[in-house]
Design a protein around this motif. Structure first.
Motif, PDB file in Angstrom:
ATOM      1  N   SER A  66       0.715  -1.395  -0.109  1.00 40.78           N
ATOM      2  CA  SER A  66       0.011   0.008   0.010  1.00 40.78           C
ATOM      3  C   SER A  66       0.737   1.321   0.063  1.00 40.78           C
ATOM      4  O   SER A  66       1.960   1.284   0.743  1.00 40.78           O
ATOM      5  N   ILE A  67       0.622   2.228  -0.738  1.00 44.67           N
ATOM      6  CA  ILE A  67       1.215   3.401  -0.944  1.00 44.67           C
ATOM      7  C   ILE A  67       0.650   4.400   0.221  1.00 44.67           C
ATOM      8  O   ILE A  67      -0.200   4.977  -0.015  1.00 44.67           O
ATOM      9  N   ALA A  68       1.408   4.833   1.032  1.00 46.51           N
ATOM     10  CA  ALA A  68       1.330   5.989   2.034  1.00 46.51           C
ATOM     11  C   ALA A  68       1.896   7.042   1.665  1.00 46.51           C
ATOM     12  O   ALA A  68       2.715   7.263   0.756  1.00 46.51           O
ATOM     13  N   GLU A  69       1.652   8.080   2.436  1.00 42.59           N
ATOM     14  CA  GLU A  69       2.004   9.874   2.140  1.00 42.59           C
ATOM     15  C   GLU A  69       3.789   9.521   2.367  1.00 42.59           C
ATOM     16  O   GLU A  69       4.479  10.545   1.919  1.00 42.59           O
ATOM     17  N   ASP A  70       4.066   8.620   3.299  1.00 42.78           N
ATOM     18  CA  ASP A  70       5.738   8.696   3.289  1.00 42.78           C
ATOM     19  C   ASP A  70       6.225   7.824   2.316  1.00 42.78           C
ATOM     20  O   ASP A  70       7.756   7.696   2.730  1.00 42.78           O
ATOM     21  N   CYS A  71       5.799   7.474   1.441  1.00 47.30           N
ATOM     22  CA  CYS A  71       6.339   6.635   0.196  1.00 47.30           C
ATOM     23  C   CYS A  71       7.272   7.617  -0.503  1.00 47.30           C
ATOM     24  O   CYS A  71       6.883   8.356  -0.995  1.00 47.30           O
ATOM     25  N   PRO A  72       8.741   7.343  -0.457  1.00 47.51           N
ATOM     26  CA  PRO A  72       9.846   8.021  -1.391  1.00 47.51           C
ATOM     27  C   PRO A  72       9.467   8.326  -2.612  1.00 47.51           C
ATOM     28  O   PRO A  72       9.752   9.120  -3.287  1.00 47.51           O
ATOM     29  N   ILE A  73       8.591   7.252  -3.338  1.00 46.24           N
ATOM     30  CA  ILE A  73       8.621   7.404  -4.795  1.00 46.24           C
ATOM     31  C   ILE A  73       7.178   7.581  -5.313  1.00 46.24           C
ATOM     32  O   ILE A  73       6.826   7.362  -6.519  1.00 46.24           O
ATOM     33  N   VAL A  74       6.368   8.065  -4.487  1.00 48.52           N
ATOM     34  CA  VAL A  74       5.305   8.897  -4.773  1.00 48.52           C
ATOM     35  C   VAL A  74       5.262   9.884  -5.868  1.00 48.52           C
ATOM     36  O   VAL A  74       6.269  10.643  -6.102  1.00 48.52           O
ATOM     37  N   ASN A  75       4.519   9.640  -6.971  1.00 49.07           N
ATOM     38  CA  ASN A  75       4.369  10.835  -8.095  1.00 49.07           C
ATOM     39  C   ASN A  75       5.777  10.518  -8.986  1.00 49.07           C
ATOM     40  O   ASN A  75       6.179  11.426  -9.792  1.00 49.07           O
ATOM     41  N   THR A  76       6.396   9.557  -8.793  1.00 49.76           N
ATOM     42  CA  THR A  76       7.647   9.206  -9.644  1.00 49.76           C
ATOM     43  C   THR A  76       7.259   8.186 -11.021  1.00 49.76           C
ATOM     44  O   THR A  76       6.633   7.072 -10.504  1.00 49.76           O
ATOM     45  N   PRO A  77       7.462   8.563 -12.188  1.00 45.03           N
ATOM     46  CA  PRO A  77       7.275   7.678 -13.238  1.00 45.03           C
ATOM     47  C   PRO A  77       7.865   6.231 -12.858  1.00 45.03           C
ATOM     48  O   PRO A  77       8.952   6.360 -12.405  1.00 45.03           O
ATOM     49  N   LEU A  78       7.330   5.108 -13.361  1.00 41.93           N
ATOM     50  CA  LEU A  78       8.103   3.940 -12.840  1.00 41.93           C
ATOM     51  C   LEU A  78       9.232   3.661 -14.057  1.00 41.93           C
ATOM     52  O   LEU A  78      10.184   3.119 -13.518  1.00 41.93           O
ATOM     53  N   ARG A  79       9.116   4.530 -14.899  1.00 43.19           N
ATOM     54  CA  ARG A  79      10.339   4.283 -15.804  1.00 43.19           C
ATOM     55  C   ARG A  79      11.575   4.790 -15.220  1.00 43.19           C
ATOM     56  O   ARG A  79      12.866   4.352 -15.444  1.00 43.19           O
ATOM     57  N   GLN A  80      11.393   5.903 -14.324  1.00 43.66           N
ATOM     58  CA  GLN A  80      12.487   6.401 -13.616  1.00 43.66           C
ATOM     59  C   GLN A  80      13.073   5.540 -12.359  1.00 43.66           C
ATOM     60  O   GLN A  80      14.194   5.683 -12.046  1.00 43.66           O
ATOM     61  N   LEU A  81      12.090   4.411 -11.787  1.00 38.43           N
ATOM     62  CA  LEU A  81      12.549   3.637 -10.805  1.00 38.43           C
ATOM     63  C   LEU A  81      13.933   3.007 -11.218  1.00 38.43           C
ATOM     64  O   LEU A  81      14.739   2.675 -10.700  1.00 38.43           O
TER      65      LEU A  81
END
Length: 458
Positions: A160-175
């Motif tokens: 589950s993606i919470a507010e403290d997730c560092p990769i929120v709003n990051t395109p998956l390609r950039q991961l």
């Protein structure tokens, strides 16, 4: 393929839904005419009302030319006799039976299911499947769903993606660029109740539930990147001392690293049986919703609490109460899939759906081709299929980017030889490779075509 499914309850209905959706000839048999009618009205199947173990009922269901029979009624004995009749009278080659009673499952009696005794090709135990799922939840407490693939080398994690997730709003390609050595791939995202296979440009938002394939050695790093803390499970409270709770407690007792376990069981008979069977586990007789009893079990100091009674509402309320008392991680056993959306609002960290685990186990033995594992996600919304690539497969010899996958299909992991690697577009898929695919339900038939499935590989 012609398949007879005996039992039109939730498990039988889900199996019928899967197989009829893939254009198999499916007949559902149940002694309850209402359940048969529900199946025939909502699915493209034929229905027969009657007792599955009766030869004349199986005859009407088309047993003479059936390829497979799946006995999933509520009675172990009916399931066993059904397989015997299917073998002795009709010569059906593939027989699968769901058996609940532990007496039928004891390893010392496994000789019972030989072809010249009680001819059952595959025995499915819901309790054992659920106990295994519960232990997997404990192994990755930061995930709401877990499943093992590639002989334990790769895990599917529900995060589950919470507010403290560092990769929120990051395109998956950039991961891929940010974490070049991380062997993890996002294959599915559930957003506002809808499950989909994400594209490279998609981002993860707060409130999303995502499914991630991770190499076993990278699980902790993956969870940290997604904003989850890693914690040890040294003190566990189990609410429910029936077959599932007992199996979980036995497994925890057998671990090399000691886990202090306490079991709460409402039935005196079950509690006494559990106390006699377990060696280092404390068994308390009483109601798992009783705050005083939970306190006696040390719920405020526990690392995790699993509620695995046969009552969904008791499991949910026990989890809510345990959370209120300070337990950081709670897991509920939920039979009714319509209750799953309530998990997050109630603060329940993870859940186990017995029907989904049973359906996954049965599908594993139904799929054609060199299919090694199948896992059903959600309310049969998607499947993860692990299979060996055959020489006749349209995938063999092609790069992943060249394979014509449907939009709802993503590659989660690939094993070449004994090494599991993260799939990249330029990677070539060769004969003998093992591939794990996430596929939305409507795309499963196309995945099977890509596996070059044929009856020859049964």
């Amino acid at each position: 393929m012609k398949v007879i499914i005996c039992g039109a309850g939730q498990v039988g209905w889900q199996i019928a839904r899967h197989l009829s959706g893939e254009r198999n000839d499916v007949t559902v048999v149940d002694s309850n005419p209402d359940l048969v009618r529900r199946a025939t009205d909502s699915l493209d199947v034929q229905g027969i009302a009657g007792f599955a173990s009766y030869p004349d009922v199986l005859q009407r269901a088309g047993a003479r030319d059936a390829d497979m029979i799946i006995a999933a009624t509520h009675s172990d004995e009916v399931n066993m006799v059904t397989c015997q009749v299917a073998h002795s009278v009709f010569g059906i080659s593939r027989k699968i039976a769901r058996l609940r009673s532990q007496s039928y499952l004891d390893a010392i009696y496994s000789d019972l299911y030989r072809r010249d005794h009680m001819p059952i090709d595959v025995v499915i135990s819901p309790e054992r499947e659920v106990a295994a799922a519960a232990l997997q939840r404990l192994a990755a407490p930061a995930a709401f769903d877990t499943e093992v693939f590639m002989d334990g080398q790769s895990h599917l994690l529900g995060i589950s993606i919470a507010e403290d997730c560092p990769i929120v709003n990051t395109p998956l390609r950039q991961l891929t660029d940010l974490f070049s050595t991380l062997r993890a791939t996002v294959v599915g995202v559930r957003r506002e109740g809808t499950l989909f296979a994400p594209e490279a440009e998609d981002q993860l938002f707060v409130g999303d539930d995502c499914y991630v394939f991770s190499h076993v050695e990278d699980i902790n790093r993956t969870l940290e990147i997604f904003g989850k803390k890693i914690s040890k499970q040294e003190r566990v409270v189990l609410v429910g001392g029936g077959n599932v709770g007992l199996a979980v407690a036995h497994s925890l007792e057998g671990r090399a690293q000691r886990v202090r376990t306490k079991v709460i069981e409402r039935s005196r008979e079950c509690a006494e049986r559990a106390a006699e069977s377990l060696e280092r586990t404390i068994v308390l007789h009483g109601d798992g919703l009783d705050a005083a009893l939970l306190a006696e079990a040390g719920i405020s100091r526990a690392d995790a609490m699993l509620s695995v009674t046969d009552d969904d509402k008791v499991n949910m309320l026990a989890c809510v109460r345990a959370k209120a008392e300070g337990c950081p991680y709670v897991v509920a056993l939920i039979n009714d899939p319509t209750l799953v959306p309530l998990m997050t609002p109630l603060g329940i960290d993870a859940y186990i759906n017995p029907r989904a685990t049973t359906v996954s186990s049965i599908l594993r033995h139904i799929r054609h081709g060199r299919v090694r594992a199948v896992y059903s996600i959600g309310d049969a919304e998607a499947e993860v299929i692990e299979a060996e690539v055959l020489s006749t497969s349209p995938m063999a010899g092609k790069r992943i980017s060249e394979i014509d996958f449907p939009e709802g299909v993503l590659v989660g992991a690939v094993r070449k030889g004994d090494k599991v690697v993260r799939p990249l577009g330029k990677m070539r898929i060769d004969e003998g490779d093992v591939i794990a695919l996430f596929a939305l339900a409507e795309d499963v038939p196309e995945v099977e075509r890509l596996m070059q499935v044929s009856i020859d590989f049964f």
